[in-house]
Scaffold this active site. Structure first.
Site, PDB file in Angstrom:
ATOM      1  N   GLU A 129       2.261  -3.964   2.297  1.00 60.60           N
ATOM      2  CA  GLU A 129       2.215  -4.785   1.076  1.00 60.60           C
ATOM      3  C   GLU A 129       1.656  -6.186   1.282  1.00 60.60           C
ATOM      4  O   GLU A 129       2.251  -7.161   0.841  1.00 60.60           O
ATOM      5  CB  GLU A 129       3.624  -4.853   0.471  1.00 60.60           C
ATOM      6  CG  GLU A 129       4.147  -3.488   0.081  1.00 60.60           C
ATOM      7  CD  GLU A 129       5.613  -3.491  -0.353  1.00 60.60           C
ATOM      8  OE1 GLU A 129       6.204  -4.562  -0.499  1.00 60.60           O
ATOM      9  OE2 GLU A 129       6.166  -2.393  -0.540  1.00 60.60           O
ATOM     10  N   GLU A 238       6.123   6.877  -0.270  1.00 59.05           N
ATOM     11  CA  GLU A 238       7.430   6.451  -0.831  1.00 59.05           C
ATOM     12  C   GLU A 238       7.622   6.991  -2.240  1.00 59.05           C
ATOM     13  O   GLU A 238       8.101   6.293  -3.140  1.00 59.05           O
ATOM     14  CB  GLU A 238       7.525   4.910  -0.852  1.00 59.05           C
ATOM     15  CG  GLU A 238       7.283   4.272   0.501  1.00 59.05           C
ATOM     16  CD  GLU A 238       7.439   2.750   0.506  1.00 59.05           C
ATOM     17  OE1 GLU A 238       7.966   2.197  -0.483  1.00 59.05           O
ATOM     18  OE2 GLU A 238       7.033   2.126   1.492  1.00 59.05           O
TER      19      GLU A 238
HETATM   20  O1  9MR Z   1      14.580   0.903  -0.496  1.00 57.95           O
HETATM   21  C1  9MR Z   1      14.552  -0.283   0.272  1.00 57.95           C
HETATM   22  C2  9MR Z   1      15.730  -1.182  -0.088  1.00 57.95           C
HETATM   23  O2  9MR Z   1      16.940  -0.560   0.300  1.00 57.95           O
HETATM   24  C3  9MR Z   1      15.597  -2.548   0.580  1.00 57.95           C
HETATM   25  O3  9MR Z   1      16.602  -3.405   0.106  1.00 57.95           O
HETATM   26  C4  9MR Z   1      14.218  -3.138   0.308  1.00 57.95           C
HETATM   27  C5  9MR Z   1      14.014  -4.461   1.067  1.00 57.95           C
HETATM   28  O4  9MR Z   1      13.824  -4.261   2.456  1.00 57.95           O
HETATM   29  O5  9MR Z   1      13.211  -2.238   0.702  1.00 57.95           O
HETATM   30  C6  9MR Z   1      13.262  -1.026   0.001  1.00 57.95           C
HETATM   31  O6  9MR Z   1      12.174  -0.205   0.427  1.00 57.95           O
HETATM   32  C7  9MR Z   1      10.872  -0.720   0.107  1.00 57.95           C
HETATM   33  C8  9MR Z   1       9.945  -0.333   1.216  1.00 57.95           C
HETATM   34  O7  9MR Z   1      10.403  -0.814   2.445  1.00 57.95           O
HETATM   35  C9  9MR Z   1       8.539  -0.851   0.955  1.00 57.95           C
HETATM   36  N1  9MR Z   1       8.064  -0.451  -0.363  1.00 57.95           N
HETATM   37  C10 9MR Z   1       8.943  -0.684  -1.473  1.00 57.95           C
HETATM   38  C11 9MR Z   1      10.321  -0.094  -1.183  1.00 57.95           C
HETATM   39  C12 9MR Z   1      11.241  -0.284  -2.371  1.00 57.95           C
HETATM   40  O8  9MR Z   1      11.451  -1.657  -2.598  1.00 57.95           O
END
Ligand code: 9MR
Length: 321
Positions: A129, A238
């Protein structure tokens, strides 16, 4: 037949992210995950703040336990993620580091992590990202961009290749599959990297989508074909498909159609061998919380681990019927 058996017959990996708290509290979680999926990725526990909570002190235990589980059940593992603007430890966020120090922190982290997991992980989201949603170039708020500059992505991939020359190295982002401008920025980034000789091997399309306005399969196929034509592989990394919390039968049907379309995309694309869901049971999805209760029911299993229409839709397409 389980999803993983059907997928394996088509040369596909169908995976899910892994939540260690769910695994510990609910025995059904691990049972269904191992039975249905041949791919796994840590939802959180391979992010920087979990792996290196203090400078030079690494905590690999939770991730190692996940990989033990994956190996016991013949699952392919993705690594997520090395360089990101979120989930960084305070020492990194708040430290007053020069460009040279930031590069050394990045290098040391990538070498330690790839070295530790060597041979157990098939592909890494090296950078996550980084691309802006509304202008060309990188996100202004990214600490790596702020403190290193425009070449931080190139450095991350070079360090990763140095640390493990056999590793498949991915750039991962959301909305690439959906928003043309984001796709074009991503395309320019990876094409530029290839021109500069930076080792990048794949693009991860996160695919957090909504049933009501999910991208059309033909449009996604074109985007994947463009990356494939550069010699890059594509993973759907994802996937979740939002429908309203107060969902009707029609919403579930629409969701199942979207799921069928995505499965066709992976089967028909030249090089898109993996579909990873962001979780597999609605019991542990990030979406209800994130959307303040507006959306829910995004994953193939409901809260009682019953397969939903979207599960059946995927299975049907994989079966080839
Ligand atoms: O699902 C994840 C959530 O539990 C965390 O709090 C968050 C922050 O680290 O990240 C979420 O996963 C993300 C992923 O790492 C990157 N793409 C977006 C996902 C959803 O926010």
């Amino acid at each position: 037949m389980s999803l993983r058996e059907l997928a394996a017959r088509r040369g596909l990996i169908v995976g899910s992210c892994y939540n260690p708290a769910a695994f510990a509290e609910d025995p059904r979680y691990g049972e269904v995950l191992a039975r249905e999926f041949n791919g796994i990725v840590a939802e959180n526990h391979m992010k920087f703040r979990f792996l290196q909570p203090e400078r030079g002190r690494f905590t690999f235990e939770v991730a190692d336990a996940m990989l033990d589980f994956a190996e016991a059940h013949g699952m392919m593992a993705r690594g997520h993620t090395l360089v990101w603007q979120h989930s960084n430890p305070d020492w990194l966020e708040q430290g007053d580091f020069t460009r040279a120090e930031m590069l050394e922190i990045m290098r040391a982290h990538i070498h330690a992590v790839l070295g530790h997991f060597r041979g157990r992980i098939a592909a890494w989201d090296v950078v996550n990202e980084a691309i802006s949603d509304d202008h060309d170039g990188f996100r202004a708020k990214n600490i790596w961009f702020q403190r290193v500059g425009d070449d931080f992505v190139d450095h991350a991939f070079r360090f990763a290749h140095e640390a493990d020359p056999t590793m498949a190295l991915f750039y991962n982002d959301y909305d690439i599959e959906w928003v043309d401008a984001k796709f074009e920025r991503t395309y320019r980034l990876v094409a530029g990297m290839l021109e500069r000789g930076v080792p990048v091997h794949g693009v991860g399309l996160q695919y957090h989508t909504r049933a009501m306005d999910a991208p059309k399969p033909e449009a996604v196929l074109k985007k994947i074909a463009a990356f494939n034509a550069l010699g890059l592989t594509v993973h759907l990394t994802e996937l979740d498909i939002k429908i309203p919390t107060q969902a009707t039968e029609k919403d579930y049907r629409e969701q199942a159609e979207v799921m069928a379309g995505i499965t066709h995309v992976a089967l028909e694309a030249k090089d898109c061998p993996a579909i990873f869901f962001w979780g597999f049971t609605d019991k542990y999805s990030w979406i209800p919380n994130f959307t303040k209760g507006e959306y829910d029911h995004t994953l193939p299993f409901d809260r009682d681990y019953r397969p939903k229409a979207m599960y059946e839709a995927m299975a049907t397409v994989l079966t080839g019927e």
